[in-house]
Design a protein around this motif. Structure first.
Motif, mmCIF file in Angstrom:
data_model
loop_
_atom_site.group_PDB
_atom_site.id
_atom_site.type_symbol
_atom_site.label_atom_id
_atom_site.label_comp_id
_atom_site.label_asym_id
_atom_site.label_seq_id
_atom_site.Cartn_x
_atom_site.Cartn_y
_atom_site.Cartn_z
ATOM 1 N N ALA A 74 -2.284 4.171 -7.295
ATOM 2 C CA ALA A 74 -0.970 3.618 -6.982
ATOM 3 C C ALA A 74 -0.754 2.306 -7.722
ATOM 4 C CB ALA A 74 -0.837 3.411 -5.473
ATOM 5 N N GLU A 75 -1.798 1.498 -7.798
ATOM 6 C CA GLU A 75 -1.704 0.231 -8.532
ATOM 7 C C GLU A 75 -1.470 0.472 -10.018
ATOM 8 O OE1 GLU A 75 -4.617 -3.527 -9.769
ATOM 9 O OE2 GLU A 75 -5.188 -2.187 -8.123
ATOM 10 N N GLN A 78 2.138 1.740 -10.494
ATOM 11 C CA GLN A 78 3.106 0.684 -10.205
ATOM 12 C C GLN A 78 3.140 -0.369 -11.307
ATOM 13 O OE1 GLN A 78 2.405 -1.260 -6.471
ATOM 14 N NE2 GLN A 78 4.246 -2.512 -6.581
ATOM 15 N N SER A 79 1.983 -0.659 -11.884
ATOM 16 C CA SER A 79 1.913 -1.728 -12.883
ATOM 17 C C SER A 79 2.273 -1.252 -14.287
ATOM 18 C CB SER A 79 0.501 -2.335 -12.898
ATOM 19 O OG SER A 79 0.164 -2.857 -11.622
#
Length: 308
Positions: A74-75, A78-79
């Motif tokens: 998810a990180e 998202q990034s």
């Protein structure tokens, strides 16, 4: 009675044939074994290792431990979702351009070149004798701000057009989306031409002649005969171009700017400079899964049985 007994040996010898056929059935699998072993050792095992590394936590100094941290995905998305999407867009653009440039050349080589066919093949393959890095650096000179290509583009208003559609940010060609896509197209163009050439060379010219005899125009003959029969080459060429282009980072690094960073460049930085191995591994695995999904959907849609 004599004839019946005379045929008995023939029946008994025929019973030994099935074991021989069963033994011969193992030959194709034995021939596949080295290739399957190679794929397992150098593809499956590294992918499992990469996936395991993405679920680890720690640092380069303290070491990493497996914690099952799925939140890293998810990180990562998202990034770096813009860079991931940009990579797919650039690779798709380069693939379409390579197809538009490569198909006419492959068609000419396969059906019209005659004795010059081998010469053209050598010219297509010739760039492989030069380093990928050197070929990309050459585009810095070709698209330099004071070079003849950029000057000519300015004189005909091409730079203004590219700026209007968002491919450049000023009247220069270097350090732009245009330069990155040009570099990708050039570097992977042979991967498009060669499968197209192989597919078109097998085309029977009599089929096109038959279409003409049935009052088909040249355009109709191409649409209904040549193009469908060359689809296996089109699919193979687009896959061989799109897959490496989506993960490329050399072209975006040398020909682009901070607004053209591709996901391969991010992965390279995370692995070698930031030293955030779990995040780099997660990005690599996401890119792999995305490309596999796109390829499977594309091949299924194309419906070429020769590639399945």
């Amino acid at each position: 009675m004599a004839s019946v007994t005379g045929t008995a040996p023939a029946l008994s010898t025929g019973a030994s044939a099935p074991p021989e056929r069963r033994r011969s059935n193992w030959v194709p699998y034995a021939l596949l074994l080295p290739g399957l072993l190679w794929l397992f050792v150098f593809f499956v095992v590294p992918m499992i290792t990469l996936f395991s590394q993405s679920l680890q936590e720690g640092s380069i100094d303290e070491g990493y431990t497996f914690t099952g941290n799925v939140g890293i995905y998810a990180e990562a998305l998202q990034s770096y979702f813009p860079q991931l999407l940009r990579s797919i867009g650039y690779a798709a653009s380069a693939t379409v351009l390579a197809l538009l440039l490569g198909y006419p050349l492959a068609y000419f080589m396969a059906l019209k070149a005659g004795r010059w066919k081998n010469v053209l093949l050598v010219l297509v393959i010739a760039p492989f004798f030069t380093s990928f890095l050197i070929r990309t650096l050459a585009w810095q000179t070709i698209l330099s701000d004071v070079g003849p290509v950029t000057s000519f583009a300015r004189s005909i208003g091409l730079t203004n057009l590219l700026q209007a559609v968002g491919l450049t940010s000023n009247d220069n060609l270097m350090a732009s989306k245009f330069a990155v896509i040009c570099g990708l197209t050039y570097n992977f163009l042979p991967f498009m031409i060669l499968p197209l050439y192989a597919s078109l060379e097998r085309l029977d010219p009599r089929l096109v002649e038959a279409a003409g005899d049935l009052y088909a125009s040249p355009a109709q003959g191409f649409r209904f005969v040549t193009w469908p029969l060359s689809l296996p080459g089109v699919v193979a060429g687009t896959l061989l171009t799109f897959i490496p282009a989506a993960g490329d980072f050399i072209n975006s690094k040398l020909l682009g700017n901070t607004q053209t960073v591709m996901i391969g460049q991010v992965i390279d930085a995370q692995f070698l400079r930031v030293l955030n191995y779990p995040l780099a591994a997660a990005l690599s695995f996401v890119l792999l899964v995305l490309i596999l999904a796109l390829v499977m959907a594309y091949v299924r849609k194309a419906g070429t049985e020769e590639l399945v």
